[in-house]
Design a protein around this motif. Structure first.
Motif, mmCIF file in Angstrom:
data_model
loop_
_atom_site.group_PDB
_atom_site.id
_atom_site.type_symbol
_atom_site.label_atom_id
_atom_site.label_comp_id
_atom_site.label_asym_id
_atom_site.label_seq_id
_atom_site.Cartn_x
_atom_site.Cartn_y
_atom_site.Cartn_z
ATOM 1 N N VAL A 199 0.825 -1.219 0.000
ATOM 2 C CA VAL A 199 0.000 0.000 0.000
ATOM 3 C C VAL A 199 0.861 1.271 0.000
ATOM 4 O O VAL A 199 0.521 2.263 0.645
ATOM 5 N N SER A 200 1.967 1.252 -0.730
ATOM 6 C CA SER A 200 2.880 2.403 -0.715
ATOM 7 C C SER A 200 2.191 3.683 -1.166
ATOM 8 O O SER A 200 2.365 4.747 -0.550
ATOM 9 N N ALA A 201 1.408 3.617 -2.239
ATOM 10 C CA ALA A 201 0.739 4.819 -2.752
ATOM 11 C C ALA A 201 -0.316 5.312 -1.772
ATOM 12 O O ALA A 201 -0.424 6.513 -1.501
ATOM 13 N N TYR A 202 -1.102 4.391 -1.231
ATOM 14 C CA TYR A 202 -2.173 4.743 -0.302
ATOM 15 C C TYR A 202 -1.598 5.376 0.966
ATOM 16 O O TYR A 202 -2.080 6.414 1.439
ATOM 17 N N ALA A 203 -0.528 4.764 1.502
ATOM 18 C CA ALA A 203 0.091 5.304 2.714
ATOM 19 C C ALA A 203 0.693 6.687 2.457
ATOM 20 O O ALA A 203 0.590 7.590 3.293
ATOM 21 N N ALA A 204 1.316 6.838 1.291
ATOM 22 C CA ALA A 204 1.879 8.148 0.947
ATOM 23 C C ALA A 204 0.787 9.201 0.837
ATOM 24 O O ALA A 204 0.931 10.331 1.322
ATOM 25 N N ALA A 205 -0.331 8.836 0.202
ATOM 26 C CA ALA A 205 -1.444 9.777 0.038
ATOM 27 C C ALA A 205 -2.076 10.128 1.380
ATOM 28 O O ALA A 205 -2.350 11.303 1.663
ATOM 29 N N LYS A 206 -2.317 9.131 2.204
ATOM 30 C CA LYS A 206 -2.984 9.383 3.484
ATOM 31 C C LYS A 206 -2.065 10.102 4.468
ATOM 32 O O LYS A 206 -2.522 10.901 5.295
ATOM 33 N N GLY A 207 -0.765 9.849 4.381
ATOM 34 C CA GLY A 207 0.171 10.630 5.183
ATOM 35 C C GLY A 207 0.171 12.089 4.745
ATOM 36 O O GLY A 207 0.193 13.001 5.568
ATOM 37 N N GLY A 208 0.123 12.299 3.432
ATOM 38 C CA GLY A 208 0.017 13.664 2.917
ATOM 39 C C GLY A 208 -1.280 14.327 3.313
ATOM 40 O O GLY A 208 -1.315 15.526 3.620
ATOM 41 N N LEU A 209 -2.385 13.550 3.329
ATOM 42 C CA LEU A 209 -3.684 14.100 3.704
ATOM 43 C C LEU A 209 -3.686 14.533 5.169
ATOM 44 O O LEU A 209 -4.299 15.547 5.524
ATOM 45 N N LYS A 210 -2.995 13.786 6.011
ATOM 46 C CA LYS A 210 -2.857 14.202 7.416
ATOM 47 C C LYS A 210 -2.215 15.580 7.502
ATOM 48 O O LYS A 210 -2.688 16.460 8.240
ATOM 49 N N MET A 211 -1.157 15.794 6.736
ATOM 50 C CA MET A 211 -0.466 17.078 6.786
ATOM 51 C C MET A 211 -1.251 18.183 6.083
ATOM 52 O O MET A 211 -1.199 19.344 6.494
ATOM 53 N N LEU A 212 -2.000 17.847 5.030
ATOM 54 C CA LEU A 212 -2.885 18.837 4.418
ATOM 55 C C LEU A 212 -3.932 19.294 5.432
ATOM 56 O O LEU A 212 -4.266 20.486 5.514
ATOM 57 N N THR A 213 -4.449 18.355 6.204
ATOM 58 C CA THR A 213 -5.421 18.667 7.260
ATOM 59 C C THR A 213 -4.842 19.693 8.236
ATOM 60 O O THR A 213 -5.482 20.700 8.564
ATOM 61 N N LYS A 214 -3.629 19.438 8.690
ATOM 62 C CA LYS A 214 -2.998 20.342 9.643
ATOM 63 C C LYS A 214 -2.728 21.710 9.011
ATOM 64 O O LYS A 214 -2.838 22.749 9.670
ATOM 65 N N ASN A 215 -2.386 21.708 7.722
ATOM 66 C CA ASN A 215 -2.081 22.983 7.088
ATOM 67 C C ASN A 215 -3.334 23.815 6.839
ATOM 68 O O ASN A 215 -3.320 25.038 6.997
ATOM 69 N N ILE A 216 -4.431 23.177 6.441
ATOM 70 C CA ILE A 216 -5.688 23.924 6.288
ATOM 71 C C ILE A 216 -6.086 24.536 7.626
ATOM 72 O O ILE A 216 -6.505 25.696 7.700
ATOM 73 N N ALA A 217 -5.945 23.758 8.709
ATOM 74 C CA ALA A 217 -6.256 24.276 10.044
ATOM 75 C C ALA A 217 -5.388 25.488 10.365
ATOM 76 O O ALA A 217 -5.861 26.489 10.912
ATOM 77 N N SER A 218 -4.113 25.397 10.007
ATOM 78 C CA SER A 218 -3.183 26.479 10.306
ATOM 79 C C SER A 218 -3.484 27.734 9.495
ATOM 80 O O SER A 218 -3.396 28.859 9.999
ATOM 81 N N GLU A 219 -3.851 27.530 8.228
ATOM 82 C CA GLU A 219 -4.009 28.654 7.310
ATOM 83 C C GLU A 219 -5.362 29.349 7.433
ATOM 84 O O GLU A 219 -5.464 30.562 7.216
ATOM 85 N N TYR A 220 -6.407 28.593 7.816
ATOM 86 C CA TYR A 220 -7.754 29.166 7.787
ATOM 87 C C TYR A 220 -8.470 29.127 9.129
ATOM 88 O O TYR A 220 -9.648 29.477 9.216
ATOM 89 N N GLY A 221 -7.757 28.761 10.183
ATOM 90 C CA GLY A 221 -8.367 28.781 11.512
ATOM 91 C C GLY A 221 -8.840 30.159 11.923
ATOM 92 O O GLY A 221 -9.846 30.296 12.631
ATOM 93 N N GLU A 222 -8.138 31.201 11.486
ATOM 94 C CA GLU A 222 -8.519 32.561 11.863
ATOM 95 C C GLU A 222 -9.870 32.968 11.281
ATOM 96 O O GLU A 222 -10.478 33.944 11.719
ATOM 97 N N TYR A 223 -10.354 32.215 10.282
ATOM 98 C CA TYR A 223 -11.658 32.501 9.681
ATOM 99 C C TYR A 223 -12.769 31.646 10.299
ATOM 100 O O TYR A 223 -13.857 31.532 9.741
ATOM 101 N N ASN A 224 -12.484 31.030 11.456
ATOM 102 C CA ASN A 224 -13.434 30.153 12.139
ATOM 103 C C ASN A 224 -13.753 28.926 11.285
ATOM 104 O O ASN A 224 -14.880 28.452 11.249
ATOM 105 N N ILE A 225 -12.747 28.434 10.601
ATOM 106 C CA ILE A 225 -12.852 27.185 9.848
ATOM 107 C C ILE A 225 -12.003 26.144 10.560
ATOM 108 O O ILE A 225 -10.811 26.368 10.800
#
Length: 262
Positions: A157-183
């Motif tokens: 599952v190399s591709a799946y693990a790479a994608a889901k690991g990236g999705l974890k970090m995308l999640t954290k980055n969206i929180a970081s970038e748009y938290g000030e907008y109450n998102i």
């Protein structure tokens, strides 16, 4: 606001991608029971029709759209239709995903890219499309369906693990970038869940079934219903100060080293 009212989704518009069946369908059904209006997509017309019929049979009025979530133009068109026909999206669940179980040295780069496209690029595309409306509305909830493979590796599952690991970090980055907008942007990491796709693996005596039960402190596979409560929490006002978190709903697998061999 009473504590129970803080979990209500009354008046909210929710888009759950790939929610014609399976985990996405269970989450959307839970949102409907909590008061939300449900929108969903799938890549094929027949799957959208199948989903609409399934929601109708439960007494849920849902809005279905044919859309390839890896196609930015199609996603933008779908979001515009939803805003016009239903309302501005309050809740987004990036649920659509695929997996290809192929040993890494046998996997073609094209196959690797396809998994990354659906499981990582698509959540970026759909989130990007809904965030402007959430900013204007003054609030929003984005929930990414991650995986235990956001934390662990496993053969084939190399591709799946790479994608889901990236999705974890995308999640954290969206929180970081748009938290000030109450998102708030959080993730859910399902464990091994009972779905039609896993049915062959769950037959009594199957080595993988025995393996999963032995590695899970709960000593069972998860049910799609196990994901509903956490999903409602992360979509509701009750989680307004929870941001950038991955909630693993795995029966304790990630906390458990496993039984000592006898």
């Amino acid at each position: 606001m009473s504590i129970m009212n803080s979990f209500s989704l009354e008046g909210k518009v929710a888009l759950v991608t790939g929610a014609s069946y399976g985990i996405g369908f269970a989450i959307a059904r839970g949102y409907a029971e909590a008061g939300a209006t449900i929108c969903f997509n799938d890549i094929k017309e027949e799957l959208v029709e199948q989903g609409l019929e399934a929601y109708k049979n439960l007494g849920i009025k849902a809005y279905g759209y044919v859309c390839d979530v890896t196609n930015e133009d199609q996603v933008n068109e779908m979001v515009q239709k939803i805003e016009k026909e239903v309302g501005v999206i309050d809740i987004l669940v990036n649920n659509a995903g695929i997996i290809k179980r192929i040993p890494m040295i046998e996997m073609k780069a094209e196959e690797f890219r396809q998994v990354i496209d659906v499981d990582l690029n698509a959540p970026f595309i759909v989130s990007k499309a809904v965030i402007p409306g959430m900013i204007k509305k003054g609030h929003g909830k984005i929930i990414n369906i991650c995986s235990m493979m956001s934390e662990l590796g496993r053969e084939t599952v190399s591709a799946y693990a790479a994608a889901k690991g990236g999705l974890k970090m995308l999640t954290k980055n969206i929180a970081s970038e748009y938290g000030e907008y109450n998102i708030q942007c959080n993730g859910i990491g399902p464990g091994y869940i009972e779905t039609p796709q896993t049915a062959p693996l769950r037959e009594d005596g199957h080595p993988f079934n025995n393996f999963i039960i032995s590695k899970t402190p709960a000593a069972r596979w998860g049910k799609t219903e196990d994901l509903v409560g956490p999903s409602v929490f992360l979509a509701s006002d009750a989680s307004d100060f929870v941001n950038g978190h991955i909630l693993y709903v795995d029966g304790g697998i990630l906390a458990y080293i496993g039984k000592q061999p006898k």
